[in-house]
Design a protein around this motif. Structure first.
Motif, PDB file in Angstrom:
ATOM      1  N   SER A  70       0.825  -1.199   0.000  1.00  0.00           N
ATOM      2  CA  SER A  70       0.000   0.000   0.000  1.00  0.00           C
ATOM      3  C   SER A  70       0.867   1.259   0.000  1.00  0.00           C
ATOM      4  O   SER A  70       0.598   2.225  -0.715  1.00  0.00           O
ATOM      5  N   LYS A  71       1.924   1.243   0.804  1.00  0.00           N
ATOM      6  CA  LYS A  71       2.851   2.383   0.868  1.00  0.00           C
ATOM      7  C   LYS A  71       3.482   2.664  -0.486  1.00  0.00           C
ATOM      8  O   LYS A  71       3.601   3.815  -0.909  1.00  0.00           O
ATOM      9  N   LEU A  72       3.918   1.584  -1.166  1.00  0.00           N
ATOM     10  CA  LEU A  72       4.539   1.732  -2.485  1.00  0.00           C
ATOM     11  C   LEU A  72       3.562   2.343  -3.487  1.00  0.00           C
ATOM     12  O   LEU A  72       3.918   3.246  -4.254  1.00  0.00           O
ATOM     13  N   ILE A  73       2.337   1.822  -3.491  1.00  0.00           N
ATOM     14  CA  ILE A  73       1.323   2.327  -4.425  1.00  0.00           C
ATOM     15  C   ILE A  73       1.040   3.798  -4.127  1.00  0.00           C
ATOM     16  O   ILE A  73       0.936   4.620  -5.035  1.00  0.00           O
ATOM     17  N   ASN A  74       0.956   4.113  -2.855  1.00  0.00           N
ATOM     18  CA  ASN A  74       0.707   5.509  -2.478  1.00  0.00           C
ATOM     19  C   ASN A  74       1.813   6.428  -2.943  1.00  0.00           C
ATOM     20  O   ASN A  74       1.553   7.471  -3.532  1.00  0.00           O
ATOM     21  N   GLU A  75       3.050   6.023  -2.644  1.00  0.00           N
ATOM     22  CA  GLU A  75       4.178   6.911  -2.939  1.00  0.00           C
ATOM     23  C   GLU A  75       4.405   7.081  -4.438  1.00  0.00           C
ATOM     24  O   GLU A  75       4.614   8.207  -4.902  1.00  0.00           O
ATOM     25  N   PHE A  76       4.351   5.995  -5.193  1.00  0.00           N
ATOM     26  CA  PHE A  76       4.781   6.067  -6.590  1.00  0.00           C
ATOM     27  C   PHE A  76       3.636   6.188  -7.592  1.00  0.00           C
ATOM     28  O   PHE A  76       3.885   6.446  -8.773  1.00  0.00           O
ATOM     29  N   VAL A  77       2.410   6.021  -7.133  1.00  0.00           N
ATOM     30  CA  VAL A  77       1.275   6.130  -8.056  1.00  0.00           C
ATOM     31  C   VAL A  77       0.265   7.178  -7.575  1.00  0.00           C
ATOM     32  O   VAL A  77       0.040   8.183  -8.237  1.00  0.00           O
ATOM     33  N   LEU A  78      -0.310   6.958  -6.398  1.00  0.00           N
ATOM     34  CA  LEU A  78      -1.420   7.821  -5.977  1.00  0.00           C
ATOM     35  C   LEU A  78      -0.978   9.255  -5.712  1.00  0.00           C
ATOM     36  O   LEU A  78      -1.651  10.207  -6.101  1.00  0.00           O
ATOM     37  N   GLU A  79       0.169   9.415  -5.057  1.00  0.00           N
ATOM     38  CA  GLU A  79       0.678  10.776  -4.811  1.00  0.00           C
ATOM     39  C   GLU A  79       0.870  11.530  -6.119  1.00  0.00           C
ATOM     40  O   GLU A  79       0.733  12.751  -6.169  1.00  0.00           O
ATOM     41  N   GLU A  80       1.218  10.805  -7.163  1.00  0.00           N
ATOM     42  CA  GLU A  80       1.484  11.426  -8.463  1.00  0.00           C
ATOM     43  C   GLU A  80       0.207  11.733  -9.237  1.00  0.00           C
ATOM     44  O   GLU A  80       0.183  12.666 -10.039  1.00  0.00           O
ATOM     45  N   LEU A  81      -0.828  10.926  -9.022  1.00  0.00           N
ATOM     46  CA  LEU A  81      -2.013  11.018  -9.885  1.00  0.00           C
ATOM     47  C   LEU A  81      -3.235  11.652  -9.237  1.00  0.00           C
ATOM     48  O   LEU A  81      -4.048  12.278  -9.925  1.00  0.00           O
ATOM     49  N   ASP A  82      -3.393  11.461  -7.931  1.00  0.00           N
ATOM     50  CA  ASP A  82      -4.655  11.853  -7.296  1.00  0.00           C
ATOM     51  C   ASP A  82      -4.835  13.373  -7.309  1.00  0.00           C
ATOM     52  O   ASP A  82      -3.937  14.115  -6.915  1.00  0.00           O
ATOM     53  N   HIS A  83      -6.005  13.788  -7.786  1.00  0.00           N
ATOM     54  CA  HIS A  83      -6.361  15.214  -7.886  1.00  0.00           C
ATOM     55  C   HIS A  83      -5.431  15.998  -8.804  1.00  0.00           C
ATOM     56  O   HIS A  83      -5.161  17.174  -8.576  1.00  0.00           O
ATOM     57  N   LYS A  84      -4.927  15.328  -9.829  1.00  0.00           N
ATOM     58  CA  LYS A  84      -4.035  15.980 -10.780  1.00  0.00           C
ATOM     59  C   LYS A  84      -4.687  16.081 -12.155  1.00  0.00           C
ATOM     60  O   LYS A  84      -5.639  15.377 -12.463  1.00  0.00           O
ATOM     61  N   ASN A  85      -4.133  16.963 -12.943  1.00  0.00           N
ATOM     62  CA  ASN A  85      -4.443  17.003 -14.374  1.00  0.00           C
ATOM     63  C   ASN A  85      -3.413  16.099 -15.053  1.00  0.00           C
ATOM     64  O   ASN A  85      -2.217  16.416 -15.077  1.00  0.00           O
ATOM     65  N   LEU A  86      -3.867  14.984 -15.593  1.00  0.00           N
ATOM     66  CA  LEU A  86      -2.932  13.971 -16.114  1.00  0.00           C
ATOM     67  C   LEU A  86      -2.119  14.479 -17.302  1.00  0.00           C
ATOM     68  O   LEU A  86      -1.001  14.024 -17.534  1.00  0.00           O
ATOM     69  N   ASN A  87      -2.678  15.427 -18.052  1.00  0.00           N
ATOM     70  CA  ASN A  87      -1.961  15.953 -19.213  1.00  0.00           C
ATOM     71  C   ASN A  87      -0.813  16.883 -18.805  1.00  0.00           C
ATOM     72  O   ASN A  87       0.154  17.021 -19.542  1.00  0.00           O
ATOM     73  N   LEU A  88      -0.941  17.516 -17.651  1.00  0.00           N
ATOM     74  CA  LEU A  88      -0.009  18.594 -17.305  1.00  0.00           C
ATOM     75  C   LEU A  88       0.843  18.329 -16.067  1.00  0.00           C
ATOM     76  O   LEU A  88       1.971  18.836 -15.965  1.00  0.00           O
ATOM     77  N   ASP A  89       0.339  17.564 -15.115  1.00  0.00           N
ATOM     78  CA  ASP A  89       0.958  17.533 -13.781  1.00  0.00           C
ATOM     79  C   ASP A  89       1.843  16.322 -13.512  1.00  0.00           C
ATOM     80  O   ASP A  89       2.479  16.259 -12.460  1.00  0.00           O
ATOM     81  N   VAL A  90       1.854  15.331 -14.390  1.00  0.00           N
ATOM     82  CA  VAL A  90       2.455  14.034 -14.035  1.00  0.00           C
ATOM     83  C   VAL A  90       3.700  13.771 -14.885  1.00  0.00           C
ATOM     84  O   VAL A  90       3.598  13.538 -16.094  1.00  0.00           O
ATOM     85  N   ALA A  91       4.857  13.809 -14.226  1.00  0.00           N
ATOM     86  CA  ALA A  91       6.119  13.678 -14.967  1.00  0.00           C
ATOM     87  C   ALA A  91       6.157  12.380 -15.778  1.00  0.00           C
ATOM     88  O   ALA A  91       6.585  12.377 -16.934  1.00  0.00           O
ATOM     89  N   PHE A  92       5.706  11.264 -15.192  1.00  0.00           N
ATOM     90  CA  PHE A  92       5.848   9.988 -15.908  1.00  0.00           C
ATOM     91  C   PHE A  92       4.830   9.805 -17.038  1.00  0.00           C
ATOM     92  O   PHE A  92       4.873   8.789 -17.738  1.00  0.00           O
TER      93      PHE A  92
END
Ligand code: NI
Length: 139
Positions: A70-92
């Protein structure tokens, strides 16, 4: 006797995106992307199913420490994606069309090399709506 067991962790995130190909004109974008090509984007309540697998032996007797997963998913996926604009905010996701398919592949790439030793990523399943999902198995 093999004792391969699959464990799935379910997570949620909310994000906005726009499907758009800059090489196409307005009509083709509308025809191919429909509502998902709306010029100012739109949101989804995504549901993410991360399935890992491992042969379960007497020691330690489980697939993975669920808290650590759960920690891994949170750190490397959810923190990056949640409440973001996927076109603009996500480096990966930079430079990628933000389809659910590409998003599932990107989530796989974020996780697969970071799992604890002996634990294998089996499937990234991503629901864009309760009735549509994609599944990526790493190939
Ligand atoms: Ni969409």
């Amino acid at each position: 006797l093999f004792q391969i067991v699959f464990l799935t962790r379910i997570e949620h995130f909310n994000a906005s995106h726009k499907l758009y190909n800059p090489d196409w004109d307005k009509e083709k974008n509308e025809a191919v992307c429909g509502k998902c090509g709306n010029v100012n984007g739109h949101g989804h309540n995504y549901e993410l199913h991360i399935t890992v697998k491992r042969e379960v032996t007497a020691d330690p007797g489980f697939v993975v420490n669920a808290k650590n997963l759960s920690k891994l998913i949170n750190e490397f996926v959810l923190e990056e994606l949640d409440h973001k604009n996927l076109n603009l905010d996500v480096a990966f996701l930079n430079g990628k069309m933000c389809s659910t398919e590409n998003l599932a592949i990107a989530v796989w790439q974020q996780l697969f090399s970071r799992l604890p030793k002996g634990v294998e990523l089996h499937c990234v399943k991503l629901y864009e709506t309760p009735r549509i999902y994609v599944a990526y198995f790493g190939k």
